[in-house]
Scaffold this motif. Structure first.
Motif, short mmCIF file in Angstrom:
data_model
loop_
_atom_site.label_atom_id
_atom_site.label_comp_id
_atom_site.label_asym_id
_atom_site.label_seq_id
_atom_site.Cartn_x
_atom_site.Cartn_y
_atom_site.Cartn_z
N GLN A 61 43.23 32.39 47.99
CA GLN A 61 42.84 31.10 48.56
C GLN A 61 44.01 30.13 48.38
OE1 GLN A 61 40.92 32.59 46.14
NE2 GLN A 61 38.93 33.07 47.06
N THR A 62 44.32 29.41 49.42
CA THR A 62 45.48 28.51 49.36
C THR A 62 45.35 27.45 48.27
OG1 THR A 62 44.50 27.13 51.09
CG2 THR A 62 46.08 28.82 51.78
N GLU A 63 44.12 27.10 47.89
CA GLU A 63 43.94 26.07 46.87
C GLU A 63 44.46 26.53 45.50
OE1 GLU A 63 39.66 25.74 45.29
OE2 GLU A 63 39.40 26.84 47.19
N LEU A 64 44.71 27.84 45.35
CA LEU A 64 45.21 28.36 44.08
C LEU A 64 46.73 28.33 43.98
CD1 LEU A 64 42.88 31.47 43.54
CD2 LEU A 64 42.86 29.32 42.25
N LYS A 98 42.56 34.94 42.38
CA LYS A 98 41.44 34.88 43.32
C LYS A 98 40.28 34.08 42.72
CE LYS A 98 38.11 37.91 45.68
NZ LYS A 98 37.68 39.33 45.86
N ILE A 99 39.66 33.25 43.55
CA ILE A 99 38.38 32.62 43.20
C ILE A 99 37.27 33.51 43.70
CG2 ILE A 99 36.84 30.66 43.61
CD1 ILE A 99 39.29 28.87 43.81
N ASN A 100 36.38 33.89 42.80
CA ASN A 100 35.24 34.74 43.13
C ASN A 100 33.97 33.99 42.78
OD1 ASN A 100 33.28 36.66 43.45
ND2 ASN A 100 34.31 38.26 42.26
N VAL A 112 44.81 43.98 33.83
CA VAL A 112 46.23 44.33 33.83
C VAL A 112 46.37 45.84 33.86
CG1 VAL A 112 48.44 44.10 32.65
CG2 VAL A 112 46.75 42.26 32.50
N GLY A 113 46.92 46.34 34.94
CA GLY A 113 47.20 47.76 35.10
C GLY A 113 48.50 47.90 35.86
N LYS A 114 48.48 48.71 36.93
CA LYS A 114 49.67 48.79 37.78
C LYS A 114 49.92 47.46 38.49
CE LYS A 114 49.54 53.77 38.58
NZ LYS A 114 49.45 54.86 39.60
N ILE A 115 48.82 46.75 38.74
CA ILE A 115 48.91 45.38 39.23
C ILE A 115 48.11 44.49 38.28
CG2 ILE A 115 49.18 46.08 41.65
CD1 ILE A 115 46.26 45.23 42.07
N ILE A 116 48.26 43.19 38.45
CA ILE A 116 47.50 42.24 37.64
C ILE A 116 46.58 41.44 38.55
CG2 ILE A 116 47.65 40.20 36.16
CD1 ILE A 116 50.33 41.21 35.16
N GLU A 117 45.30 41.42 38.19
CA GLU A 117 44.30 40.67 38.97
C GLU A 117 43.66 39.62 38.08
OE1 GLU A 117 42.11 43.55 41.94
OE2 GLU A 117 42.40 44.58 40.01
N LEU A 118 43.76 38.38 38.51
CA LEU A 118 43.14 37.26 37.81
C LEU A 118 42.07 36.68 38.71
CD1 LEU A 118 46.37 35.47 36.47
CD2 LEU A 118 45.03 37.25 35.35
N GLU A 119 40.84 36.68 38.21
CA GLU A 119 39.73 36.13 38.99
C GLU A 119 38.99 35.09 38.18
OE1 GLU A 119 38.28 39.63 42.10
OE2 GLU A 119 37.00 39.03 40.43
N GLY A 120 38.51 34.07 38.86
CA GLY A 120 37.70 33.06 38.21
C GLY A 120 36.65 32.53 39.15
N GLN A 121 35.57 32.04 38.59
CA GLN A 121 34.48 31.53 39.41
C GLN A 121 34.85 30.21 40.09
OE1 GLN A 121 32.36 28.72 38.42
NE2 GLN A 121 30.93 28.92 40.15
N SER A 122 35.89 29.54 39.56
CA SER A 122 36.36 28.27 40.11
C SER A 122 37.86 28.17 39.86
CB SER A 122 35.65 27.10 39.42
OG SER A 122 35.97 27.10 38.02
N TYR A 123 38.47 27.13 40.39
CA TYR A 123 39.90 26.90 40.13
C TYR A 123 40.14 26.79 38.63
CZ TYR A 123 44.58 24.87 40.42
OH TYR A 123 45.93 24.64 40.28
N GLU A 124 39.30 26.01 37.96
CA GLU A 124 39.45 25.83 36.51
C GLU A 124 39.39 27.17 35.79
OE1 GLU A 124 36.49 24.64 32.96
OE2 GLU A 124 36.43 23.30 34.69
N ALA A 125 38.46 28.05 36.21
CA ALA A 125 38.32 29.35 35.57
C ALA A 125 39.56 30.22 35.80
CB ALA A 125 37.07 30.06 36.08
N VAL A 126 40.15 30.13 36.99
CA VAL A 126 41.39 30.86 37.25
C VAL A 126 42.51 30.32 36.36
CG1 VAL A 126 43.14 31.42 38.98
CG2 VAL A 126 40.71 31.44 39.61
N ALA A 127 42.56 29.01 36.17
CA ALA A 127 43.56 28.42 35.28
C ALA A 127 43.39 28.93 33.86
CB ALA A 127 43.46 26.89 35.31
N ASN A 128 42.14 29.14 33.43
CA ASN A 128 41.88 29.73 32.12
C ASN A 128 42.39 31.16 32.05
OD1 ASN A 128 40.60 27.42 31.10
ND2 ASN A 128 38.59 28.06 31.82
#
Length: 766
Positions: A61-64, A98-100, A112-128
């Motif tokens: 999402q562009t907001e990230l 990603k925001i989920n 964290v594996g071959k790629i890294i995926e960061l997901e959060g329920q909100s922008y703040e959660a992704v920042a965490n």
């Protein structure tokens, strides 16, 4: 044939199963991998994601994009890796944000594996999630990497806050931004800003500009709206939200004294403001003006769900004397107030403020300041959040039993008072629970409520602090608050947690204070004192430019115009050294400031502590305490007094003050000072001893000649016959709570008045 086929299939199945287990089974290396706060669920697997080569970072999402670019900046800073941002929804990104919305509120995951995926329920959660990932980076001689892990996490307490007092001492925006960075790293959700008090209003008011003061040199005691909006944006990008506080009805002298016709009451005889000590809660113009202010503040701090309106330490007696009092209380059917109980008017005021705040789409916060649930006929609104700090106005259990939501900001360990050198220890913070309140005064009993239901969280409240003390005090206390509120407690032992905190603090230094010194010439490595000259060598790094400034002022200089570091810095006078790192002209982290004091050595000293909460009626035996530091201190000078009083809200007396403050020590201690006296004549000497919240003893030639007994600021005189010549001196002094003041004077029978005691002290040799 069938048997052979089955055997082959069985072997293949076992082989695939083994591979799957090896790839997926957790590896117990470190139960939390050094993360603060500890995640609720963490599984470590074999392998590492190597931070080498070209690595792309993308967002769904562009907001990230802001937090993605912050991640790139911080990883580049600590791992020297070549990260690059790619357009939104780029499939080839090795690190994906990603925001989920399907995740539970406030939660995030890190994979964290071959790629890294960061997901959060909100922008703040992704920042965490980004904060967790940055903390996971491991550096070694082979390079930087991140262990293969899966983290699923969310906070136990939603209200995690740190408050800065901007109204007592001026703070550059740079300090506030560094505080925001500190909060982001440890997943503290809110930065609360105390924007107004009796002497200063730091929010720029359009309709009441006289409260915003400007000095003769053009410097401001208030922020512009652009500066505040920039702070809001800076915090928002890091998942931190700023809560503004406008303090009323008490702590509002700048309002009622500057505009008495609106916020106060005018004395008809003098045409001056009457000393109400609160805004005039019986005057309709007060409410209209405050509504304008709340609207103005809410617009700037648009993303804060809360607005804090003060509500503590309210003096009501003079309010009952204003001419509008009876008319207003009768009009609003405040029967008890009309009879003289102004507390009912105060509760009415709180509810009116709450209505104004809710009209802006926000929730009201107040300090614990009303009793019970309000007054006999008026209940304070139950949708107001109450920060409980003192417990003497309202008991936290009473508030919880009556349906209020509260925040724990207990004196011990979450109240910091910079001007009073008061900052409860890390060990006290480690031992705290959100259900506990402890006061600094012995007479007020400790409290523990029945459960944490209704407790939204906790807050560090940092009062009367200078900007240069903010990070030194907070950087190892904020993580402890975070650990309690996010994880619901600290399972590690104190030593284990301290080791993790030390490691995390080093990461903080790399990110935000990437400057280290080698200092030659200090009298003691733990202090910042020198006798003749200091030589300061900055530990330089490739492709990093360092700029520095040295002055007598704590005012933050324009570091872009400062001197470029090329050779070691030589310092021959007291002053403040400011250093900033740059890369390609862009600041790295934040500037650091250190005060170095040139002294004429007067005493050798030893510090003992920590001191227990309960004070003594005399100076205790020093041998029963652990020595925490020793060194050399100097004579008091006018320059040093200016520095001390510049850091204090309640100033110390200049004549006779003995310097008992030591670099980086923020809690009560016992100090032993040893030196020598040179007496000009054989006669009767009277020594006047004054302490404030402490006691002292004086020994001359090993004999006790003065024993302090006054714990309050009351002078005591001690008379003794002494011979002309050299004598040994020993002083013992402790301050028990928040007033570090030792004052000594002397006189002889031939003198009319007292002189500073240090006129008799001779410089230390060597």
């Amino acid at each position: 044939m069938i048997y052979k086929k089955m055997t082959c299939l069985k072997f293949l199945f076992l082989l695939l199963s083994t591979c799957f287990i090896n790839a997926q089974s957790p590896v117990q290396v470190d139960k939390n991998l050094g993360l603060i706060p500890t995640p609720h669920q963490l599984i470590q697997k074999k392998g590492h994601f190597q931070l080498s080569g070209a690595i792309t970072v993308g967002v769904n999402q562009t907001e990230l994009e802001p937090i993605a670019k912050i991640l790139i900046n911080y990883l580049n800073r600590i791992a020297k890796v070549d990260l690059d941002f790619v357009d939104a929804k780029e499939k080839r990104a090795k690190i994906q944000l990603k925001i989920n919305k399907d995740l539970k509120p406030n939660s995030h995951s890190v994979k964290v594996g071959k790629i890294i995926e960061l997901e959060g329920q909100s922008y703040e959660a992704v920042a965490n999630a980004v904060a967790s990932l940055v903390q996971l980076v491991k550096n070694s001689e082979k390079g930087s990497s991140i262990p293969h892990v899966t983290i699923t996490d969310s906070p136990k307490s939603d209200f995690r806050s740190v408050m800065l007092d901007l109204a007592r001492f001026w703070h550059p925006t740079e300090t506030i931004k560094e505080t925001i960075d500190l909060l982001w790293l440890y997943k503290i959700k809110y930065l609360s800003l105390h924007l107004s008090d009796n002497k200063r209003f730091t929010f720029p008011l359009e309709n009441y500009p006289k409260v915003n003061k400007t000095h003769f040199d053009g410097s401001r005691e208030f922020y512009t709206k652009d500066e505040l909006k920039d702070l809001v944006d800076y915090a928002k990008k890091r998942g931190v939200t700023i809560i503004p506080e406008i303090e009323v009805p008490g702590h509002s002298g700048v309002l009622w004294s500057t505009y008495p016709e609106i916020f106060g009451s005018v004395d008809d005889k003098t045409s001056e403001a009457k000393p109400l000590y609160v805004v005039n809660m019986a005057k309709e113009s007060t409410y209209s003006a405050l509504n304008e202010i709340i609207s103005e503040v809410a617009e700037v701090f648009y993303n804060s769900p809360y607005l804090h309106v003060g509500g503590d330490e309210v003096y009501l007696e003079n309010l009952k004397k204003v001419p509008e009092y009876q008319e207003y209380t009768s009009k609003h059917n405040l029967q008890e107030a009309a009879k003289g109980d102004a507390n009912e008017l105060f509760c009415h005021f709180i509810n009116r403020m709450n209505s104004m705040v809710k009209a802006q789409g926000k929730k009201t916060i107040i300090w614990e300041g009303f009793h019970g649930t309000g007054s006999k006929n008026l209940t304070v609104d139950k949708d107001i959040t109450v920060i409980v700090w003192n417990t003497t106005y309202n008991h936290p259990q009473n508030l919880l039993d009556n349906g209020y939501h509260i925040v724990n900001s207990t004196w011990m360990p979450w109240y910091m008072v910079g001007a009073m050198n008061f900052a409860p220890t890390q060990k006290q913070a480690y031992s705290w629970k959100p259900t506990q309140w402890s006061h600094w005064q012995d007479s007020i009993e400790d409290i523990e409520v029945n459960s944490d239901k209704g407790i939204l969280g906790g807050q560090i409240s940092f009062w009367e602090q200078n900007h240069f003390k903010v990070i030194p005090v907070l950087r190892k206390r904020v993580p402890i608050l975070a650990a309690h509120l996010w994880s619901g407690g600290i399972e590690a032992t104190y030593d284990e947690f301290s080791n993790t905190l030390d490691s995390s603090d080093k990461l903080y230094g790399k990110l935000f204070r990437p400057i280290t010194f080698n200092v030659q010439g200090l009298l003691n490595e733990a202090d910042q004192r020198f006798k003749e000259k200091l030589v300061i060598e900055i530990n330089s790094k490739k492709d990093v430019e360092y700029k520095w400034s040295f002055s007598n002022s704590w005012n933050l200089p324009n570091m872009g115009e400062a001197k470029t570091y090329e050779t070691p810095i030589e310092i021959e006078r007291s002053g403040i050294l400011t250093v900033q790192a740059f890369s390609a002209g862009v600041p790295i982290g934040h500037p650091i400031q250190e005060y170095y004091e040139k002294v004429i050595p007067a005493y050798s000293y030893k510090l003992y502590g920590p001191l227990p909460k309960k004070t003594w009626s005399s100076v205790p035996n020093l041998s029963s305490f652990k020595q925490i530091r020793e060194g050399v201190s100097g004579f008091m000078s006018n320059e040093r007094l200016d520095k001390i009083n510049g850091e204090l809200f309640a100033k110390v007396e200049r004549d006779g003050h003995i310097d008992t403050r030591f670099y980086g020590v923020y809690n009560p201690y016992i100090v032993e000072l040893k030196g020598n006296l040179s007496l000009p004549e054989s006669t009767t000497y009277t020594f006047r001893l004054t302490t404030d919240d402490g006691l002292a003893n004086i020994y001359i030639d090993g004999k006790q000649i003065a024993k302090g007994t006054e714990l309050k600021k009351v002078s005591e005189d001690f008379t003794v016959n002494l011979s002309k010549g050299e004598h040994t001196l020993r002083l013992e002094y402790f301050y028990s709570k928040i007033q570090n003041q030792l004052n000594l004077k002397y006189k002889t029978d031939k003198m009319d008045g007292f002189l500073p005691f240090e006129r008799l002290v001779t410089p230390l040799k060597n």
